[in-house]
Scaffold this motif. Sequence first.
Motif, short mmCIF file in Angstrom:
data_model
loop_
_atom_site.label_atom_id
_atom_site.label_comp_id
_atom_site.label_asym_id
_atom_site.label_seq_id
_atom_site.Cartn_x
_atom_site.Cartn_y
_atom_site.Cartn_z
N GLY A 380 1.02 -1.13 -0.04
CA GLY A 380 0.00 0.03 0.04
C GLY A 380 0.72 1.15 0.03
O GLY A 380 0.58 2.29 -0.74
N ILE A 381 1.99 1.27 1.00
CA ILE A 381 2.71 2.38 0.87
C ILE A 381 3.56 2.68 -0.42
O ILE A 381 3.44 3.81 -0.96
N ASP A 382 3.81 1.69 -1.10
CA ASP A 382 4.52 1.80 -2.41
C ASP A 382 3.67 2.32 -3.37
O ASP A 382 4.16 3.33 -4.29
N LYS A 383 2.19 1.90 -3.42
CA LYS A 383 1.40 2.69 -4.40
C LYS A 383 1.07 4.05 -4.20
O LYS A 383 1.03 4.93 -5.07
N ILE A 384 1.29 4.61 -2.80
CA ILE A 384 0.77 5.79 -2.72
C ILE A 384 2.17 6.66 -2.91
O ILE A 384 1.76 7.68 -3.61
N LEU A 385 3.44 6.06 -2.68
CA LEU A 385 4.45 6.93 -3.10
C LEU A 385 4.61 6.84 -4.48
O LEU A 385 5.05 8.14 -5.25
N LEU A 386 4.06 5.78 -5.23
CA LEU A 386 3.99 5.83 -7.06
C LEU A 386 2.95 7.09 -7.44
O LEU A 386 3.43 7.76 -8.12
N SER A 387 2.04 7.03 -6.65
CA SER A 387 0.96 8.01 -6.97
C SER A 387 1.43 9.60 -6.85
O SER A 387 0.97 10.20 -7.57
#
Length: 559
Positions: A380-387
């Motif tokens: 989840g954190i990785d997807k937030i950082l990607l966004s």
Amino acid sequence: MDTEMYIEKDIYVECLNDIGMLEIENDEFFMSPYIRGQRVIHKVLPMHIMQTIFYYTLTLGEFNCNEESVLKTWDSRNEDRFSLEMVCKRWCSIIKASCRSLVLSLNNLEANTFRITHFTYLKKLEIINNVNNDSDYSDYDTSDDEDTKDYSNNDLYYDYFDQRKNITYRRRKRVPNKNSDKLARCLSTTIQLSLPNLSTLNLSMSNLKERHIETIKSALASNKNIKKINLDGCPIGDQGVVFLSEILESNNTIRQLDLQSCGSINGLEYLGRAISNNNTLEKLIWSYNQSNYTSVICLSNGLRNNHSQIKSLILRACDIEGWGALSLSDTLAINKSLRELDLGSNQLGDAGAIALASKINSHPSLSILDLSSNLISTEGIDKILLSIQSNKTLTNLNLSRNQLDLSIPLENLTSSLELNKNLISLNLSECDLQNFHFKQISIALQSNKKLKKLNLSKNNFTIIEPFITIIQSNKNLKSIYISKHKFKSNELFILLNHIFKLNDSIKLDNGEVVNIDIPSIVHQLEYIDLSQSHDPLTKNIILLLREFRKVNNITKIKI
């Protein structure tokens, strides 16, 4: 001329007699010394001088201070207030005319309901219910001293049979407590008075309940001046929220509504419907209230209305799960006004974080996002950082207290900070970050030109090299937090020398000499938190800190 004035009954009058300024006529012999003193002051001091003196008093001795710094609170507990009123009523009127913030207890509100209009420029009114035992009902009489009880009045007592002891007792009846009812009636009257500048109503200490909201409902619905209402901690329940929702549907003035900890479970369901018909509410605080999936759906539907002007939505600790986050993410795709979204201390999980991330990258206005303590792991954190790599509006991101799964790589940590051009504050404290994460962040900050505040506290860092890389290459960062670190004493000593730019070579406790390239230190840090180190501070570190304090006035360090 410096003047000190002591107000006492007879001493004050005697002082005026001594200087020949007091003339008492026969018909004034029984007049209060305070009133006589007032009359003399009126004769001696022109009005403009009195205004100057009291303005000087209110500004704490600064004639040219900013208006916002003026002491304008006319608190009912202010001891000087009563003395000032007794000295001169005109002075009292000057203070009231200057007052912007007023705090009243229940008793004072009741006594001054209609006098409150004297506060011409009043902007903020706070009501405190300071009466003890202000529950819905008075307590039973459980005193063990039977001799002190008066059982003669049957309206106050009733018979109670204790089956275990086979004895009948007389107990005091529970009767409604009317203190809050009285407050609500006075408050309703006050709201309907002509107070054109009153914009903030703080009732967080009033202990109002649902029936009291019904009492003031019509007054609030018709009021055209009050923009902010604070009911934080008032146990109004679902029915109280229903009354407030009805107010929102008819009132086009209220901009901010604080309902955190109000004891409601389904309140968002009613507020969502009200928001769909309201085009003025900009901030809703709903933290620490239970909110089921249906309620979140209703809120989301209200936010999707084209008339919605909600800019700030605070939903901390509302038991929102992944499905609720999915509904809110769909709302982000439609609502273009939201600037702040606080979902901290919920249960979004990775599914909820991924759903939100899919809409964050293209949202045109969102600038503050708080997803702290939400059971989000690496995915989840990785997807937030990607966004946030492509997001052009987000300035504050809080992902603290979410534990990483170290078996999965955090792929977007470096690229997100390198590519994002708007993020000012990033909080990754208590995320179980390791040394290699620290190195990734330091590499990213070599090219990042926007980030000003970085919180990496309570992680698992044991090396100082990434920190040295940051201060050698980044001059935009202003605050960095790395408390609860695990640096060794010698490494901490080296780091401090780099931060302070004091020496080009240092000698460690073990006798080793280390060279520091001072010209390469470019940091402009204003605050550094290195508190609660793993090892106790050595003598070298203590001496270095003392030397640093003498020569540095910019960087503040906590250690």
